[in-house]
Enzyme design. Structure first.
Site, mmCIF file in Angstrom:
data_model
loop_
_atom_site.group_PDB
_atom_site.id
_atom_site.type_symbol
_atom_site.label_atom_id
_atom_site.label_comp_id
_atom_site.label_asym_id
_atom_site.label_seq_id
_atom_site.Cartn_x
_atom_site.Cartn_y
_atom_site.Cartn_z
ATOM 1 N N ASP A 47 -1.906 5.556 -6.069
ATOM 2 C CA ASP A 47 -2.250 4.644 -4.981
ATOM 3 C C ASP A 47 -2.335 3.212 -5.485
ATOM 4 O O ASP A 47 -3.108 2.912 -6.396
ATOM 5 C CB ASP A 47 -3.582 5.058 -4.357
ATOM 6 N N ASP B 87 0.812 -1.213 0.000
ATOM 7 C CA ASP B 87 0.000 0.000 0.000
ATOM 8 C C ASP B 87 0.845 1.262 0.000
ATOM 9 O O ASP B 87 1.465 1.601 0.997
ATOM 10 C CB ASP B 87 -0.914 -0.016 1.230
#
Length: 454
Positions: free
Chosen positions: A330, A103
């Protein structure tokens, strides 16, 4: 990701000067980068379900922003849109294998831990057994690192007690929570030569209490925790980065290919790779937002569809003086979310340029769907982003049109409606690109060439 903790920028900058996170790395200095396995899971049954997850995640990312005022195989399953890429990490002595969500939108590394003694009811592989590792060590309250993780209330660390462990508690916008001990442990990783090496003193959260839909629901199925790759010093990329040029890169391969292709996450610079000459990168600066120092922001100057520049005011892409707006890259979000004024123009341009018939019914949650029946190779308009640094990001249409039903393709871009919220380039839009996050030079490199080269 969705991790919510309040750190002052001053403390964040001070942490960069600390040596507590430095690694003792027992490897030859000729080794330039590390490789870690990445896997992909597909917990969602439909793109609409994936969209629901993305919207919840986006809300958490934005809430996180407001609160803040190695080389490895990757198997993609983005056709069902789970958005989760897992790093296989071997932790402890002897090593225990865990899957962590990779992440770029969060910082903390944390894993599910079990405190069982005889472990008669323990499900193998479901958590990290700290008691079974000879190198596990909780970080204590008097350690300077402890102040940089959120602590439980009303019982934070007791700095007056010499042996009081550092406790952490991460709260999520939907009520999910992970809490436990902030700790150190040995990790076992693969180097660029294919040999295993042990790295000491990874600082991570050992979570003994995990609750809530974000951490126990379908989107987290199979994961044992999160590997934060954000910009703060406690992230995985920061802890290892200083030894390996302060860079990391990954490449998410085309999910439509069969069999599933292999991609790579690398800790270290690709320019040190023997095949780096085959990878010609374009660069765009990474912007810094003091109100959200975790995220990797890029600057968008304009958007074009089939070579026609859209009438979008450049101010919609800017980060204002309050830290609102901007665009982040992201890895944990599947679709791409664009600020609403720009999204309106993009949607209008696609509707104007597409020559295919509309689908009989829109897939729930999507604004543009077309029927591609009888067309062996449907042609979609090409979208391009002009970025800061005079570079152009022009992904193929498969990166923003997904098949949501038999012979139905929908535009996989969504609007960000709230004023001040940032845009997000999701991992589907990144498919097929080699992305290098160069933190020392504060730039993002990207290329469509050499992505499949190990």
């Amino acid at each position: 990701m969705w991790l919510l903790y309040s750190l002052s920028l001053l403390l964040l900058l001070l942490l960069f000067t600390l040596t507590d996170l430095s690694y003792s790395i027992a490897i030859n200095t000729s080794i330039d980068y590390l490789k870690l396995p990445l896997l992909h899971r597909t917990p969602f049954t439909s793109p609409s379900q994936a969209l629901s997850f993305d919207i919840r995640r986006l809300s958490l990312l934005h809430h996180h922003h407001q609160r803040l005022s190695f080389k490895s195989p990757v198997i993609s399953g983005a056709s069902s849109g789970s958005g989760q890429y897992f790093v296989s990490l071997r932790l402890g002595s002897p090593p225990q294998t865990l899957l962590l969500v990779a992440d770029t939108g969060s910082d903390l590394v944390w894993v599910k831990c079990s405190a069982c003694k005889n472990c008669s009811n323990y499900v193998p592989g479901s958590a990290f057994l700290a008691r079974h590792s000879s190198t596990f060590s909780p970080i204590h309250c008097f350690n300077s690192l402890c102040q940089f993780v959120p602590q439980p209330r009303p019982n934070p660390c007791n700095h007056s007690r010499l042996h009081s462990p550092c406790r952490y508690e991460y709260l999520y916008g939907d009520g999910s929570k992970t809490s436990g001990f902030f700790s150190r442990e040995t990790t076992t990783l693969n180097t660029s030569t294919g040999r295993e090496k042990r790295l000491k003193s990874l600082a991570f959260g050992c979570g003994f209490r995990i609750s809530g839909p974000s951490l126990t629901g379908a989107s987290f199925k199979g994961a044992h925790g999160v590997m934060g790759l954000g910009r703060a010093p406690i992230s995985f990329s920061s802890q290892l980065g200083r030894r390996f040029g302060n860079k990391f890169s990954y490449c998410l391969m085309d999910y439509t290919l069969s069999p599933a292709p292999t991609s790579y996450l690398m800790i270290g610079g690709i320019q040190n790779n023997a095949v780096s000459k085959k990878r010609i990168l374009k660069f765009t600066p990474l912007q810094v937002n003091p109100q959200a120092p975790t995220f990797y922001y890029i600057g968008i100057k304009s958007v074009s569809v089939d070579g026609v520049k859209l009438p979008i005011n450049s101010s919609v892409w800017s980060i204002d003086e309050l830290g609102n707006g901007g665009t982040i890259i992201d890895s944990g979000t599947t679709l791409t979310f664009i600020t609403e004024p720009a999204y309106r123009e993009i949607l209008r341009a696609f509707k104007r340029q597409i020559k295919l018939p509309s689908a009989a019914e829109l897939t729930p949650g999507f604004d543009l769907c077309v029927n591609v029946s009888g067309v062996s190779r449907p042609t979609m308009p090409r979208m391009s982003f002009e970025l800061d640094g005079d570079s152009v990001f022009s992904p193929p249409s498969m990166n923003y049109f997904v098949e949501t039903a038999d012979r139905v393709k929908c535009l996989a871009i969504q609007p960000v409606n709230a004023d001040g919220d940032f845009s997000v380039i999701g991992n589907l839009m990144q498919q097929g690109y080699l992305l290098e996050f160069d933190r020392d030079k504060s730039r993002l490199g990207f290329s469509r060439r050499g992505c499949a080269i190990p």
